[in-house]
Design an enzyme around this catalytic site. Structure first.
Site, PDB file in Angstrom:
ATOM      1  N   LYS A  22      36.605  33.556  42.372  1.00  0.00           N
ATOM      2  CA  LYS A  22      37.729  33.240  43.262  1.00  0.00           C
ATOM      3  C   LYS A  22      37.702  34.116  44.505  1.00  0.00           C
ATOM      4  O   LYS A  22      37.833  33.623  45.626  1.00  0.00           O
ATOM      5  CB  LYS A  22      39.044  33.456  42.500  1.00  0.00           C
ATOM      6  N   ASN A  23      37.517  35.415  44.305  1.00  0.00           N
ATOM      7  CA  ASN A  23      37.621  36.334  45.442  1.00  0.00           C
ATOM      8  C   ASN A  23      36.425  36.260  46.383  1.00  0.00           C
ATOM      9  O   ASN A  23      36.461  36.807  47.477  1.00  0.00           O
ATOM     10  CB  ASN A  23      37.816  37.773  44.955  1.00  0.00           C
ATOM     11  N   CYS A 124      54.161  41.806  47.513  1.00  0.00           N
ATOM     12  CA  CYS A 124      53.896  40.975  46.358  1.00  0.00           C
ATOM     13  C   CYS A 124      54.133  41.836  45.131  1.00  0.00           C
ATOM     14  O   CYS A 124      54.408  43.030  45.258  1.00  0.00           O
ATOM     15  CB  CYS A 124      52.479  40.410  46.368  1.00  0.00           C
ATOM     16  N   ARG A 129      51.194  46.091  49.941  1.00  0.00           N
ATOM     17  CA  ARG A 129      49.979  45.470  50.476  1.00  0.00           C
ATOM     18  C   ARG A 129      50.057  45.115  51.966  1.00  0.00           C
ATOM     19  O   ARG A 129      50.086  43.937  52.351  1.00  0.00           O
ATOM     20  CB  ARG A 129      49.616  44.232  49.646  1.00  0.00           C
ATOM     21  N   ASP A 315      41.189  45.028  39.359  1.00  0.00           N
ATOM     22  CA  ASP A 315      41.453  43.700  38.795  1.00  0.00           C
ATOM     23  C   ASP A 315      41.106  43.615  37.308  1.00  0.00           C
ATOM     24  O   ASP A 315      41.321  42.571  36.682  1.00  0.00           O
ATOM     25  CB  ASP A 315      40.670  42.629  39.573  1.00  0.00           C
ATOM     26  N   ARG A 407      46.018  30.581  38.722  1.00  0.00           N
ATOM     27  CA  ARG A 407      45.538  30.973  40.048  1.00  0.00           C
ATOM     28  C   ARG A 407      44.143  31.570  39.966  1.00  0.00           C
ATOM     29  O   ARG A 407      43.398  31.533  40.944  1.00  0.00           O
ATOM     30  CB  ARG A 407      46.474  32.017  40.668  1.00  0.00           C
TER      31      ARG A 407
HETATM   32  C1  UD1 Z   1      41.207  42.128  47.212  1.00  0.00           C
HETATM   33  C2  UD1 Z   1      41.183  41.175  46.049  1.00  0.00           C
HETATM   34  C3  UD1 Z   1      42.093  41.670  44.937  1.00  0.00           C
HETATM   35  C4  UD1 Z   1      41.714  43.103  44.551  1.00  0.00           C
HETATM   36  C5  UD1 Z   1      41.664  43.996  45.773  1.00  0.00           C
HETATM   37  C6  UD1 Z   1      41.149  45.388  45.470  1.00  0.00           C
HETATM   38  C7  UD1 Z   1      40.758  39.058  47.123  1.00  0.00           C
HETATM   39  C8  UD1 Z   1      41.253  37.721  47.492  1.00  0.00           C
HETATM   40  N1  UD1 Z   1      41.607  39.878  46.510  1.00  0.00           N
HETATM   41  O1  UD1 Z   1      42.528  42.156  47.711  1.00  0.00           O
HETATM   42  O2  UD1 Z   1      41.955  40.793  43.818  1.00  0.00           O
HETATM   43  O3  UD1 Z   1      42.671  43.603  43.642  1.00  0.00           O
HETATM   44  O4  UD1 Z   1      40.797  43.428  46.771  1.00  0.00           O
HETATM   45  O5  UD1 Z   1      39.894  45.332  44.897  1.00  0.00           O
HETATM   46  O6  UD1 Z   1      39.591  39.375  47.310  1.00  0.00           O
HETATM   47  N2  UD1 Z   1      45.586  48.115  52.451  1.00  0.00           N
HETATM   48  C9  UD1 Z   1      46.248  48.682  53.511  1.00  0.00           C
HETATM   49  N3  UD1 Z   1      46.188  48.050  54.727  1.00  0.00           N
HETATM   50  C10 UD1 Z   1      45.481  46.894  54.909  1.00  0.00           C
HETATM   51  C11 UD1 Z   1      44.792  46.338  53.823  1.00  0.00           C
HETATM   52  C12 UD1 Z   1      44.861  46.968  52.597  1.00  0.00           C
HETATM   53  O7  UD1 Z   1      46.890  49.714  53.371  1.00  0.00           O
HETATM   54  O8  UD1 Z   1      45.472  46.376  56.042  1.00  0.00           O
HETATM   55  C13 UD1 Z   1      45.649  48.776  51.117  1.00  0.00           C
HETATM   56  C14 UD1 Z   1      46.265  47.882  50.041  1.00  0.00           C
HETATM   57  O9  UD1 Z   1      47.677  47.948  50.058  1.00  0.00           O
HETATM   58  C15 UD1 Z   1      45.651  48.458  48.786  1.00  0.00           C
HETATM   59  C16 UD1 Z   1      44.255  48.873  49.262  1.00  0.00           C
HETATM   60  O10 UD1 Z   1      44.321  48.989  50.670  1.00  0.00           O
HETATM   61  O11 UD1 Z   1      46.367  49.581  48.392  1.00  0.00           O
HETATM   62  C17 UD1 Z   1      43.149  47.907  48.898  1.00  0.00           C
HETATM   63  O12 UD1 Z   1      43.510  46.616  49.319  1.00  0.00           O
HETATM   64  P1  UD1 Z   1      42.420  45.518  49.712  1.00  0.00           P
HETATM   65  O13 UD1 Z   1      41.070  45.989  49.313  1.00  0.00           O
HETATM   66  O14 UD1 Z   1      42.627  45.134  51.136  1.00  0.00           O
HETATM   67  O15 UD1 Z   1      42.853  44.312  48.795  1.00  0.00           O
HETATM   68  P2  UD1 Z   1      42.835  42.775  49.136  1.00  0.00           P
HETATM   69  O16 UD1 Z   1      41.719  42.458  50.069  1.00  0.00           O
HETATM   70  O17 UD1 Z   1      44.201  42.343  49.498  1.00  0.00           O
END
Ligand code: UD1
Length: 430
Positions: A22-23, A124, A129, A315, A407
């Site tokens: 999915k990711n 969420c 996030r 995850d 999902r």
């Molecule tokens: C992706 C995965 C999710 C997984 C996560 C971490 C997808 C669709 N989802 O989510 O399943 O749990 O990686 O491996 O691929 N953060 C910030 N600012 C930002 C972006 C992120 O502070 O602009 C923080 C987030 O709040 C979190 C951390 O960085 O604490 C990691 O988040 P991120 O790697 O971005 O997760 P996702 O891409 O949302």
């Protein structure tokens, strides 16, 4: 709302085919916006999130065909995405709030059309996030970004985005993907430092290369992207889902069974395999995937800390916790990625687990057995941890609100039942 009914205590035995990730699929779908030619993705999992992304793309103007048929509601394993005629560069709140990964259209839309309006995803269940890193990275490439009315309003400079060096202050999977996609159409070279190294990033990079992009450093934390004037169509197969594979590995372990996970790759699951081995779970490579086995009553507690890849994935934290609930001794599970990812704890406790949470760590003291109970969860991975607990528990477990499961897990009840799990989906009117 559907429920899952599980009568636990049956060791799982057999083979489970691992679906496409999915990711990996979600950013690959968004990548279609980078070209006016067709992008065909194969090995696509059949999941609610994939359909949500298709809907989002369709309302931008992308023609979406699954196995040559209309995308919505029909089944299929390949999708054709044709973004030749984009008539709308807005990603509306209604779709983005359903799925945070919708923000992945921001980079591609901005890079190809010079503008995008994308709803802020908001909070969420697993934490706040934010998307500040996505925004800062695009700003470094020259974008002007304003937040207005809950939307990110982004504009590229005259002549398009310009390559830049961006150092991530914190590793972010989504922001790395967004910036990598945007950089493929920017002027000049972009260097992403402290980039995420998850296998899904490598998958996206390889697909972009198949579309004509120039990217170096795949698998490292430094990605160098040389921008092109245009990308072209391609056909690309989504990589197998390491999180689904890891979840089923724990299903084998928690039931004292043996599962061969077809298509699973050890390279993508090294930290998980190492942790499982320390817990007395055997994981070995076969010609077709991974073989995972354990003996009931012999699991031992291990400490786990979630980290960006190649560390133990957040995850799989909830699933690992379910496993540790029935291990001998204690286990300290520390969550470092998301601040609120222990929602499964009170539900596991209702099944007899002994867990104490101290801030971002949970101390799990193993109990000889869990007992079935009605439970519900508020996010995808928490839900599946309750399924795992239900598979091991004595008696009947009812997992409510399984739309979360749908999902991210394709036909989970069929895959597990085929290996001996006593479980069924109970359909209920909403
Ligand atoms: C992706 C995965 C999710 C997984 C996560 C971490 C997808 C669709 N989802 O989510 O399943 O749990 O990686 O491996 O691929 N953060 C910030 N600012 C930002 C972006 C992120 O502070 O602009 C923080 C987030 O709040 C979190 C951390 O960085 O604490 C990691 O988040 P991120 O790697 O971005 O997760 P996702 O891409 O949302």
């Amino acid at each position: 709302m559907d429920k899952l009914l599980i009568r636990g205590g049956k060791p799982l035995k057999g083979q489970i085919p691992v679906s496409g990730a999915k990711n990996a699929a979600l950013p690959l779908q968004a990548a279609c916006l980078l070209t006016d030619e067709k992008l065909t993705l194969t090995n696509l999992p059949l999941l609610a999130d994939i359909t949500t992304m298709n809907r989002l793309l369709a309302q931008h103007g992308v023609e979406v065909h699954i196995n040559g048929r209309d995308a919505f509601g029909s089944s299929g394993r390949s999708v054709e995405l044709d973004a030749n005629e984009i008539f709308n560069t807005t990603a509306p709140y209604d779709l983005v709030r359903k799925m945070r990964a919708s923000v992945l259209v921001l980079g591609p839309l901005l890079a190809r059309f010079g503008q995008a309006k994308v709803s802020l995803p908001g909070g969420c269940a697993i934490g706040t996030r934010p998307v500040d890193l996505h925004i800062k990275g695009l700003q470094a490439m020259g974008a002007q970004i304003d937040i207005e009315g809950g939307y990110i309003l982004a504009r590229a400079p005259q002549g398009g985005l310009v390559g830049a060096e961006f150092v991530f202050p914190q590793v972010s999977v989504g922001a790395t993907e967004n910036l990598m996609m945007a950089a493929t159409l920017a002027k000049g070279e972009t260097v992403l430092v402290n980039a995420a190294r998850e296998p899904e990033i490598g998958d996206l990079a390889r697909c972009l290369i198949a579309m004509g992009a120039e990217i170096e450093g795949i698998g490292s934390d430094r990605l160098v992207i040389k921008g092109k004037d245009r990308l072209h169509g391609a056909t690309y197969a989504v990589l197998p889902d390491r999180i689904e594979a890891g979840t089923f590995a724990m299903a084998a372990a928690i039931t004292g069974g043996e599962l061969e996970l077809l298509g699973a790759k050890l390279d993508d699951l090294k930290a998980v395999a190492k942790t499982l081995a320390a817990a007395n779970v055997k994981v070995s490579e076969t010609a077709n995937g991974l073989l995972v086995s354990a003996t009931a009553g012999e699991l031992v507690g291990v400490d786990v800390m979630t980290e960006p890849f190649p560390g133990f994935p957040t995850d799989l934290q909830a699933q690992m916790m379910a496993l540790m609930c029935v291990a001998k001794g204690a286990s300290m599970i520390t969550e470092t990625i998301f601040e609120n990812r222990f929602m499964h704890v009170p539900e596991l406790a209702r099944m007899g687990a002994n867990i104490t949470v101290h801030g971002s760590s949970a101390l799990v003291r193993g109990v000889p057995r869990l007992t079935g109970a009605p439970v519900m969860a508020t996010d995808l991975r928490a839900s599946v941890s309750l399924v795992l607990a239900g598979l091991a528990a004595q008696g009947e477990t009812v997992v409510n609100r399984i739309y979360h499961l749908d999902r991210g897990y394709e036909r989970i009840e069929h895959k597990l039942a085929a290996c001996g799990a006593d479980m069924e989906r109970v359909k209920e009117a909403d």
